[in-house]
Design a protein around this motif. Structure first.
Motif, PDB file in Angstrom:
ATOM      1  N   TRP A   1       0.835  -1.204   0.000  1.00 26.98           N
ATOM      2  CA  TRP A   1       0.000   0.000   0.000  1.00 26.98           C
ATOM      3  C   TRP A   1       0.872   1.257   0.000  1.00 26.98           C
ATOM      4  O   TRP A   1       0.643   2.198  -0.761  1.00 26.98           O
ATOM      5  CB  TRP A   1      -0.913  -0.041   1.215  1.00 26.98           C
ATOM      6  CG  TRP A   1      -1.892   1.074   1.357  1.00 26.98           C
ATOM      7  CD1 TRP A   1      -2.232   2.033   0.425  1.00 26.98           C
ATOM      8  CD2 TRP A   1      -2.690   1.349   2.515  1.00 26.98           C
ATOM      9  NE1 TRP A   1      -3.181   2.889   0.939  1.00 26.98           N
ATOM     10  CE2 TRP A   1      -3.482   2.493   2.225  1.00 26.98           C
ATOM     11  CE3 TRP A   1      -2.803   0.756   3.770  1.00 26.98           C
ATOM     12  CZ2 TRP A   1      -4.373   3.035   3.149  1.00 26.98           C
ATOM     13  CZ3 TRP A   1      -3.692   1.293   4.689  1.00 26.98           C
ATOM     14  CH2 TRP A   1      -4.466   2.415   4.373  1.00 26.98           C
ATOM     15  N   VAL A   2       1.913   1.253   0.827  1.00 22.11           N
ATOM     16  CA  VAL A   2       2.802   2.415   0.892  1.00 22.11           C
ATOM     17  C   VAL A   2       3.555   2.583  -0.426  1.00 22.11           C
ATOM     18  O   VAL A   2       3.771   3.708  -0.891  1.00 22.11           O
ATOM     19  CB  VAL A   2       3.786   2.294   2.069  1.00 22.11           C
ATOM     20  CG1 VAL A   2       4.682   3.531   2.152  1.00 22.11           C
ATOM     21  CG2 VAL A   2       3.030   2.112   3.388  1.00 22.11           C
ATOM     22  N   LEU A   3       3.956   1.473  -1.035  1.00 21.02           N
ATOM     23  CA  LEU A   3       4.637   1.572  -2.331  1.00 21.02           C
ATOM     24  C   LEU A   3       3.757   2.294  -3.347  1.00 21.02           C
ATOM     25  O   LEU A   3       4.216   3.196  -4.060  1.00 21.02           O
ATOM     26  CB  LEU A   3       5.002   0.191  -2.859  1.00 21.02           C
ATOM     27  CG  LEU A   3       5.668   0.171  -4.254  1.00 21.02           C
ATOM     28  CD1 LEU A   3       6.778  -0.873  -4.321  1.00 21.02           C
ATOM     29  CD2 LEU A   3       4.660  -0.080  -5.376  1.00 21.02           C
ATOM     30  N   TRP A   4       2.487   1.932  -3.419  1.00 21.85           N
ATOM     31  CA  TRP A   4       1.613   2.563  -4.418  1.00 21.85           C
ATOM     32  C   TRP A   4       1.364   4.027  -4.082  1.00 21.85           C
ATOM     33  O   TRP A   4       1.271   4.866  -4.982  1.00 21.85           O
ATOM     34  CB  TRP A   4       0.310   1.774  -4.548  1.00 21.85           C
ATOM     35  CG  TRP A   4       0.547   0.393  -5.083  1.00 21.85           C
ATOM     36  CD1 TRP A   4       0.316  -0.798  -4.451  1.00 21.85           C
ATOM     37  CD2 TRP A   4       1.113   0.058  -6.357  1.00 21.85           C
ATOM     38  NE1 TRP A   4       0.701  -1.848  -5.253  1.00 21.85           N
ATOM     39  CE2 TRP A   4       1.194  -1.352  -6.431  1.00 21.85           C
ATOM     40  CE3 TRP A   4       1.565   0.804  -7.440  1.00 21.85           C
ATOM     41  CZ2 TRP A   4       1.697  -2.020  -7.536  1.00 21.85           C
ATOM     42  CZ3 TRP A   4       2.071   0.149  -8.548  1.00 21.85           C
ATOM     43  CH2 TRP A   4       2.136  -1.242  -8.590  1.00 21.85           C
ATOM     44  N   LEU A   5       1.280   4.357  -2.800  1.00 25.05           N
ATOM     45  CA  LEU A   5       1.165   5.758  -2.415  1.00 25.05           C
ATOM     46  C   LEU A   5       2.411   6.541  -2.839  1.00 25.05           C
ATOM     47  O   LEU A   5       2.316   7.640  -3.403  1.00 25.05           O
ATOM     48  CB  LEU A   5       0.968   5.873  -0.902  1.00 25.05           C
ATOM     49  CG  LEU A   5      -0.436   5.559  -0.390  1.00 25.05           C
ATOM     50  CD1 LEU A   5      -0.413   5.329   1.117  1.00 25.05           C
ATOM     51  CD2 LEU A   5      -1.407   6.689  -0.748  1.00 25.05           C
ATOM     52  N   ASN A   6       3.588   5.969  -2.584  1.00 27.56           N
ATOM     53  CA  ASN A   6       4.834   6.640  -2.966  1.00 27.56           C
ATOM     54  C   ASN A   6       4.956   6.777  -4.482  1.00 27.56           C
ATOM     55  O   ASN A   6       5.446   7.788  -4.989  1.00 27.56           O
ATOM     56  CB  ASN A   6       6.035   5.880  -2.399  1.00 27.56           C
ATOM     57  CG  ASN A   6       6.142   5.993  -0.891  1.00 27.56           C
ATOM     58  OD1 ASN A   6       5.575   6.903  -0.287  1.00 27.56           O
ATOM     59  ND2 ASN A   6       6.860   5.076  -0.264  1.00 27.56           N
ATOM     60  N   ALA A   7       4.512   5.746  -5.193  1.00 26.40           N
ATOM     61  CA  ALA A   7       4.567   5.806  -6.656  1.00 26.40           C
ATOM     62  C   ALA A   7       3.639   6.893  -7.197  1.00 26.40           C
ATOM     63  O   ALA A   7       4.003   7.643  -8.109  1.00 26.40           O
ATOM     64  CB  ALA A   7       4.198   4.451  -7.248  1.00 26.40           C
ATOM     65  N   LEU A   8       2.445   7.001  -6.615  1.00 28.36           N
ATOM     66  CA  LEU A   8       1.511   8.048  -7.039  1.00 28.36           C
ATOM     67  C   LEU A   8       2.069   9.433  -6.747  1.00 28.36           C
ATOM     68  O   LEU A   8       1.958  10.351  -7.574  1.00 28.36           O
ATOM     69  CB  LEU A   8       0.172   7.865  -6.316  1.00 28.36           C
ATOM     70  CG  LEU A   8      -0.913   7.063  -7.019  1.00 28.36           C
ATOM     71  CD1 LEU A   8      -2.134   6.919  -6.122  1.00 28.36           C
ATOM     72  CD2 LEU A   8      -1.303   7.689  -8.349  1.00 28.36           C
ATOM     73  N   GLU A   9       2.661   9.582  -5.572  1.00 34.99           N
ATOM     74  CA  GLU A   9       3.237  10.879  -5.211  1.00 34.99           C
ATOM     75  C   GLU A   9       4.375  11.251  -6.149  1.00 34.99           C
ATOM     76  O   GLU A   9       4.494  12.402  -6.582  1.00 34.99           O
ATOM     77  CB  GLU A   9       3.724  10.828  -3.767  1.00 34.99           C
ATOM     78  CG  GLU A   9       4.186  12.167  -3.222  1.00 34.99           C
ATOM     79  CD  GLU A   9       4.516  12.094  -1.739  1.00 34.99           C
ATOM     80  OE1 GLU A   9       4.130  13.017  -1.010  1.00 34.99           O
ATOM     81  OE2 GLU A   9       5.160  11.118  -1.312  1.00 34.99           O
ATOM     82  N   ARG A  10       5.199  10.278  -6.485  1.00 30.57           N
ATOM     83  CA  ARG A  10       6.322  10.538  -7.382  1.00 30.57           C
ATOM     84  C   ARG A  10       5.834  10.862  -8.792  1.00 30.57           C
ATOM     85  O   ARG A  10       6.408  11.705  -9.485  1.00 30.57           O
ATOM     86  CB  ARG A  10       7.262   9.329  -7.413  1.00 30.57           C
ATOM     87  CG  ARG A  10       8.534   9.560  -8.191  1.00 30.57           C
ATOM     88  CD  ARG A  10       9.434   8.339  -8.200  1.00 30.57           C
ATOM     89  NE  ARG A  10       9.918   7.972  -6.869  1.00 30.57           N
ATOM     90  CZ  ARG A  10      10.817   7.016  -6.644  1.00 30.57           C
ATOM     91  NH1 ARG A  10      11.341   6.346  -7.674  1.00 30.57           N
ATOM     92  NH2 ARG A  10      11.189   6.722  -5.413  1.00 30.57           N
TER      93      ARG A  10
END
Length: 256
Positions: free
Chosen positions: A177-186
């Motif tokens: 979940w955190v990976l996808w949040l970080n990917a969206l933010e990036r």
């Protein structure tokens, strides 16, 4: 040349399901992929089974952790050695439909997004259908994803050419979940979905999702440790999460 897709699969005592999972990758209509399997200290026949595939297929690789480190560490190790233009994830007990990679690679090559995901169907431990489809949201931004994890990790794919490699925090659970949040933010762009169900998620009796207490605990750590919120802010985020998870997200499940 076609884009290479790196598939990351963590393993831990996965002997019951791993052959079927690998076979679902071998059956993909899109053939330019590498499968990186990372064993995290299995004590059963998992590595023996995987090595039989490694011996036959030059694009299947087995990495072995020196000690049990958790799925986040294993996935990160796979991401680190991945050579693909796109990175996708498949757990050792889940399955892909044959057209999964073909549709997603084409989608990412033609749509204005760095992240795509899809709907998926539920199966039981015997691989029998449970006649339930979890429908993906058409468009997903950071604020919505922060409320609850709307990306089934077995369906997610990100563009490593544009985003670089996005890693997971070393949480024991919910690190995807955190990976996808970080990917969206990036990325700065919303994630887009394919409504077709492209994968099968296996519901297991001993799964984390079977325990409401564990659901609360592990998702709280996403906010506190994974994203760095304060204790009060994490509690507030959890209240929003519980509302979103049980009263909003649950409506994604459709009988088929």
């Amino acid at each position: 040349m076609k884009a290479l897709v790196s598939i990351i699969t963590p393993l831990y005592n996965s002997e019951l399901f791993i052959s079927e999972t690998i076979t679902s990758v071998l059956n993909q209509t899109y053939s330019h992929w590498e499968l990186l399997l990372i064993d995290d200290g299995s004590t059963d026949a998992t590595c023996t089974i995987v090595n039989n595939f490694v011996a036959k297929y030059p694009n299947i690789f087995l990495l072995i952790n020196d000690t049990n480190r958790g799925a986040g560490h294993s996935r990160n190790r796979g991401i680190q050695v991945a050579k693909g233009d796109f990175i996708a994830f498949l757990d050792a007990d889940d399955l892909w439909k044959p057209e999964k990679l073909d549709k997603q690679v084409s989608f990412l090559n033609t749509q204005d997004t760095d992240i795509c995901f899809s709907s998926y169907e539920l199966i039981n431990e015997a691989s029998q259908p449970l006649n339930t489809k979890v429908e993906a949201l058409p468009i997903l931004n950071y604020a919505k994803l922060l409320k609850s994890n709307y990306i089934g990790n077995l369906t997610g794919m990100y563009n490593a050419k544009t985003l670089g490699k996005v890693y997971m925090p070393l949480l024991r659970k919910r690190q995807d979940w955190v990976l996808w949040l970080n990917a969206l933010e990036r990325s700065g762009k919303p994630a887009l979905s394919i409504n077709d169900a492209l994968a099968y998620y296996r519901l297991r009796k001993a799964s984390i999702s079977a325990s409401k207490w564990r659901l609360i605990k592990y998702n709280y750590w996403v906010y506190k440790k994974g994203l760095g919120y304060s204790i009060p802010a994490s509690i507030l985020k959890m209240i929003v999460f519980l509302y979103e998870h049980f009263l909003v997200k649950s409506k994604q499940n459709k009988t088929i």
